[in-house]
Every structure is written in structure tokens, then in C-alpha cells.
Design a protein around this motif. Sequence first.
Motif, PDB file in Angstrom:
ATOM      1  N   TYR A   1       0.773  -0.928   0.043  1.00 52.82           N
ATOM      2  CA  TYR A   1      -0.162   0.128   0.037  1.00 52.82           C
ATOM      3  C   TYR A   1       0.796   1.229   0.200  1.00 52.82           C
ATOM      4  CZ  TYR A   1      -3.791  -2.854   0.459  1.00 52.82           C
ATOM      5  OH  TYR A   1      -4.883  -3.934   0.413  1.00 52.82           O
TER       6      TYR A   1
ATOM      7  N   ALA B   1      -6.636   7.591   5.296  1.00 53.97           N
ATOM      8  CA  ALA B   1      -6.560   7.992   3.829  1.00 53.97           C
ATOM      9  C   ALA B   1      -6.892   7.002   2.801  1.00 53.97           C
ATOM     10  CB  ALA B   1      -5.086   8.385   3.657  1.00 53.97           C
ATOM     11  N   LEU B   2      -6.340   5.715   3.115  1.00 51.37           N
ATOM     12  CA  LEU B   2      -6.779   4.467   2.177  1.00 51.37           C
ATOM     13  C   LEU B   2      -8.098   4.143   2.132  1.00 51.37           C
ATOM     14  CD1 LEU B   2      -5.794   2.322   0.288  1.00 51.37           C
ATOM     15  CD2 LEU B   2      -5.473   0.854   2.254  1.00 51.37           C
TER      16      LEU B   2
ATOM     17  N   GLU C   1      -9.833   6.770   0.126  1.00 51.33           N
ATOM     18  CA  GLU C   1      -9.585   6.691  -1.208  1.00 51.33           C
ATOM     19  C   GLU C   1     -10.607   5.583  -1.921  1.00 51.33           C
ATOM     20  OE1 GLU C   1      -5.932   4.601  -3.959  1.00 51.33           O
ATOM     21  OE2 GLU C   1      -5.446   5.810  -2.254  1.00 51.33           O
ATOM     22  N   LEU C   2     -10.617   4.513  -1.312  1.00 50.34           N
ATOM     23  CA  LEU C   2     -11.256   3.299  -1.692  1.00 50.34           C
ATOM     24  C   LEU C   2     -12.994   3.709  -1.538  1.00 50.34           C
ATOM     25  CD1 LEU C   2      -9.435   0.350   0.214  1.00 50.34           C
ATOM     26  CD2 LEU C   2      -9.191   1.088  -2.241  1.00 50.34           C
TER      27      LEU C   2
ATOM     28  N   GLU D   1     -14.388   6.474  -2.177  1.00 48.86           N
ATOM     29  CA  GLU D   1     -14.499   7.362  -3.538  1.00 48.86           C
ATOM     30  C   GLU D   1     -14.560   6.431  -4.593  1.00 48.86           C
ATOM     31  OE1 GLU D   1     -15.367  10.593  -3.809  1.00 48.86           O
ATOM     32  OE2 GLU D   1     -15.411  10.560  -1.445  1.00 48.86           O
ATOM     33  N   LYS D   2     -13.622   5.723  -4.652  1.00 47.49           N
ATOM     34  CA  LYS D   2     -13.588   4.516  -6.144  1.00 47.49           C
ATOM     35  C   LYS D   2     -14.875   3.694  -6.113  1.00 47.49           C
ATOM     36  CE  LYS D   2      -8.811   3.670  -6.548  1.00 47.49           C
ATOM     37  NZ  LYS D   2      -7.764   2.743  -6.711  1.00 47.49           N
TER      38      LYS D   2
END
Length: 103
Positions: free
Chosen positions: A62, A76-77, A80-81, A83-84
Motif C-alpha cells: 500500500y 487515507a486509504l 480513497e477506496l 471514493e472509488k
Amino acid sequence: MPALKTIEKIRETAIALHDYRSEQMEQKQWGITKLYNAYFDEPASQLYKLHKQLDKLVLDAYGFDPKGDRLEQLLALNLELAEKEKRGESVIGPWAIDNPPSN
């Protein structure tokens, strides 16, 4: 996101850790807490080595900074996921690629 080859290596290491712990607990007739109390902080132990290997694989997969704040990096990860997923992009989960959860 990590490549499928990297995910497979993480899975293999996690399975090796699980198998090792199970074998040791059976041989010693110990519970998991006693096993970890005895060997987790012992650098020469296989338990310690497997955890370090798994930690390194996940951090590398990662792009996490080993000295960074792990919770900040995970948040943060996660964002991000999320949003995807909102955009309808595929997100690989922790399950086996050939055995995804049913919806």
C-alpha cells in the motif's frame, strides 16, 4: 492498489502464519495468548519473523511509510477506496479472488 501477485504473496504469508501458530499451539498445548506472550517479541522466533514478513509485505503493497502514523495512512486509504466505490470502480476486498462474497 496492490497487484494480484502481491495480494497472493500476502495471502500465502498469512496462511503460513496461521498454520505455524496452529501447529505450535497443538504441539505445546498452549492457547494463542500464551504463544504470543512467549514468542512475539523474540526476534529469533518463527512467529516474530512471520509477523515481520507480513507487516513488510502489507506496508509495501500500500506504499505506507513504516515510520508514519498507521491510523492516518489507513484512514487515507479507506477514504480513497470509498471514493472509488462511489464512482462504481472495482475494489478488491480481503477475500480470496476466486471466492468473493455473495451479494
